[in-house]
Design a protein around this motif. Structure first.
Motif, PDB file in Angstrom:
ATOM      1  N   GLY A  41       0.823  -1.205   0.000  1.00  0.00           N
ATOM      2  CA  GLY A  41       0.000   0.000   0.000  1.00  0.00           C
ATOM      3  C   GLY A  41       0.858   1.256   0.000  1.00  0.00           C
ATOM      4  O   GLY A  41       1.894   1.307   0.688  1.00  0.00           O
ATOM      5  N   GLU A  42       0.450   2.255  -0.772  1.00  0.00           N
ATOM      6  CA  GLU A  42       1.241   3.487  -0.889  1.00  0.00           C
ATOM      7  C   GLU A  42       1.362   4.211   0.452  1.00  0.00           C
ATOM      8  O   GLU A  42       2.416   4.777   0.759  1.00  0.00           O
ATOM      9  N   GLU A  43       0.299   4.205   1.243  1.00  0.00           N
ATOM     10  CA  GLU A  43       0.356   4.890   2.540  1.00  0.00           C
ATOM     11  C   GLU A  43       1.402   4.253   3.454  1.00  0.00           C
ATOM     12  O   GLU A  43       2.186   4.947   4.115  1.00  0.00           O
ATOM     13  N   ALA A  44       1.419   2.917   3.473  1.00  0.00           N
ATOM     14  CA  ALA A  44       2.404   2.211   4.308  1.00  0.00           C
ATOM     15  C   ALA A  44       3.821   2.485   3.815  1.00  0.00           C
ATOM     16  O   ALA A  44       4.739   2.682   4.609  1.00  0.00           O
ATOM     17  N   ILE A  45       3.981   2.520   2.493  1.00  0.00           N
ATOM     18  CA  ILE A  45       5.309   2.787   1.913  1.00  0.00           C
ATOM     19  C   ILE A  45       5.753   4.208   2.265  1.00  0.00           C
ATOM     20  O   ILE A  45       6.900   4.439   2.676  1.00  0.00           O
ATOM     21  N   ASN A  46       4.831   5.177   2.095  1.00  0.00           N
ATOM     22  CA  ASN A  46       5.181   6.577   2.397  1.00  0.00           C
ATOM     23  C   ASN A  46       5.535   6.752   3.877  1.00  0.00           C
ATOM     24  O   ASN A  46       6.473   7.489   4.223  1.00  0.00           O
ATOM     25  N   SER A  47       4.792   6.095   4.756  1.00  0.00           N
ATOM     26  CA  SER A  47       5.094   6.174   6.190  1.00  0.00           C
ATOM     27  C   SER A  47       6.457   5.564   6.492  1.00  0.00           C
ATOM     28  O   SER A  47       7.241   6.092   7.284  1.00  0.00           O
ATOM     29  N   PHE A  48       6.741   4.439   5.816  1.00  0.00           N
ATOM     30  CA  PHE A  48       8.024   3.766   6.034  1.00  0.00           C
ATOM     31  C   PHE A  48       9.187   4.619   5.528  1.00  0.00           C
ATOM     32  O   PHE A  48      10.241   4.701   6.164  1.00  0.00           O
ATOM     33  N   ILE A  49       8.981   5.293   4.384  1.00  0.00           N
ATOM     34  CA  ILE A  49      10.033   6.137   3.809  1.00  0.00           C
ATOM     35  C   ILE A  49      10.387   7.293   4.740  1.00  0.00           C
ATOM     36  O   ILE A  49      11.543   7.721   4.807  1.00  0.00           O
ATOM     37  N   MET A  50       9.399   7.808   5.462  1.00  0.00           N
ATOM     38  CA  MET A  50       9.637   8.967   6.323  1.00  0.00           C
ATOM     39  C   MET A  50      10.315   8.619   7.652  1.00  0.00           C
ATOM     40  O   MET A  50      10.731   9.516   8.376  1.00  0.00           O
ATOM     41  N   THR A  51      10.447   7.331   7.964  1.00  0.00           N
ATOM     42  CA  THR A  51      11.070   6.961   9.236  1.00  0.00           C
ATOM     43  C   THR A  51      12.570   7.256   9.212  1.00  0.00           C
ATOM     44  O   THR A  51      13.205   7.257   8.149  1.00  0.00           O
ATOM     45  N   GLU A  52      13.128   7.501  10.389  1.00  0.00           N
ATOM     46  CA  GLU A  52      14.558   7.801  10.490  1.00  0.00           C
ATOM     47  C   GLU A  52      15.414   6.606  10.081  1.00  0.00           C
ATOM     48  O   GLU A  52      16.473   6.775   9.473  1.00  0.00           O
ATOM     49  N   ASP A  53      14.946   5.403  10.420  1.00  0.00           N
ATOM     50  CA  ASP A  53      15.710   4.201  10.058  1.00  0.00           C
ATOM     51  C   ASP A  53      15.875   4.083   8.549  1.00  0.00           C
ATOM     52  O   ASP A  53      16.963   3.776   8.051  1.00  0.00           O
ATOM     53  N   PHE A  54      14.763   4.331   7.812  1.00  0.00           N
ATOM     54  CA  PHE A  54      14.865   4.223   6.355  1.00  0.00           C
ATOM     55  C   PHE A  54      15.736   5.337   5.780  1.00  0.00           C
ATOM     56  O   PHE A  54      16.502   5.103   4.847  1.00  0.00           O
TER      57      PHE A  54
END
Length: 332
Positions: free
Chosen positions: A70-83
């Protein structure tokens, strides 16, 4: 092994400098590096060609992951400090995600992306066949042209295209297995699918090596597609140490990219694909030569000797007939 095939002598024999009969060759481990780096610029060109042609397929793989997560999950994951920290060292994932967002930005871009993807899928197999031909000839220290990756691929397109599609289907099946969430399923069924996931990896590992043999058989023999797969399977199974060696090479290249994250921006488009392909071709040629090429050459020579013998016997019989004179009765 199947007997009803013909050796592609017009492709198999090619003029080159070669080596002297009594010249001492270095051990195989050193030879593979010597031969690769002797043809380094040509191999770099081949790598860049294959990488460029595969970019739409890589983007499709990322698209499949984005769609499943899902795009929302991907966008949230991209914004994390770890990523963000990960992306500074390994930017390839973000590059491909941006490729996905670019081609899904409008209908026109999406249509262009579909055309590029179609072309990428169709040329994947032929370029793999061309690289198998180059690996085969280079491992035999025979000359190759830079255009061979295209010309040989085109000559074998009828078998290379379905083989390439089979490669992609197998790869995407593995991706689906690993990114699909089985947690929501019935516990028993979920455990079964988890087991099958790892079983599928073992099968895929075996298939990756089998395809190397398949492409090399394809560019060496005239053979039905089904027979190519059967012979490739036999060669892979009967030469498991070489199979493990190919996977050790692949693991080494992956490890090299992991410990050199930023240089991998150059390693992947310029080195990784051609080096793994060359080592695989170099490793697979020995069994192919011993179990298929040499018996076929011997069979061809025996057939030629038999035809020559029959021709000589016919010529001798005709000579006898010409020399013979009918016996006539004397007149009394």
């Amino acid at each position: 092994m199947a007997a009803h095939f013909n050796l592609k002598l017009y492709n198999f024999e090619k003029e080159g400098k070669g080596v002297e009969k009594d010249e001492k060759k270095p051990v195989a481990f050193l030879r593979v590096f010597i031969l690769y780096f002797r043809n380094f610029w040509k191999m770099t060109l081949f790598n860049l060609t294959r990488f460029g042609a595969a970019v739409p397929i890589l983007a499709l793989a990322v698209s499949a992951v984005v769609i499943m997560m899902g795009e929302e999950a991907i966008n949230s994951f991209i914004m994390t400090e770890d990523f963000q920290s990960f992306n500074q060292s390994y930017p390839w994932i973000m590059i491909l995600v941006n490729v996905y967002y670019f081609f899904t930005g409008s209908s026109l871009k999406m249509a262009l992306g579909i055309l590029l993807l179609t072309g990428s899928v169709l040329v994947f197999g032929p370029l793999s066949a061309g690289m198998a031909y180059i690996s085969r000839n280079t491992s035999r220290e025979e000359h190759t042209f830079a255009s061979d990756i295209f010309s040989v691929g085109w000559e074998n397109k009828k078998q290379a295209i379905p083989m390439g599609i089979l490669d992609l289907i197998a790869t995407f099946a593995i991706l689906l297995y690993f990114f699909y969430d089985f947690a929501a399923m019935n516990p028993g069924y979920g455990m079964l699918m988890e087991f099958l996931k790892y079983f599928a990896v073992v099968v895929y590992v075996f298939y990756i090596v089998m395809r190397v043999y398949a492409y090399m058989i394809m560019v060496t023999f005239e053979m039905p597609f089904g027979e190519i797969l059967k012979n490739a399977f036999i060669l892979t199974y009967s030469n498991l140490p070489r199979t493990l060696l190919i996977w050790a090479t692949l693991a080494l290249v992956v490890f090299l990219n992991m410990i050199l994250p930023l240089p991998s921006l150059l390693l992947l488009p310029l080195f990784d694909i051609s080096f793994v392909s060359f080592v695989a071709g170099f490793t697979c040629f020995g069994p192919l030569d011993r179990l298929m090429i040499q018996p076929t050459v011997k069979l061809i020579e025996e057939q030629k000797a038999k035809e020559k013998k029959e021709k000589d016997e016919k010529a001798a019989a005709l000579e006898v007939l010409r020399a013979a004179k009918p016996k006539t009765k004397k007149k009394r």
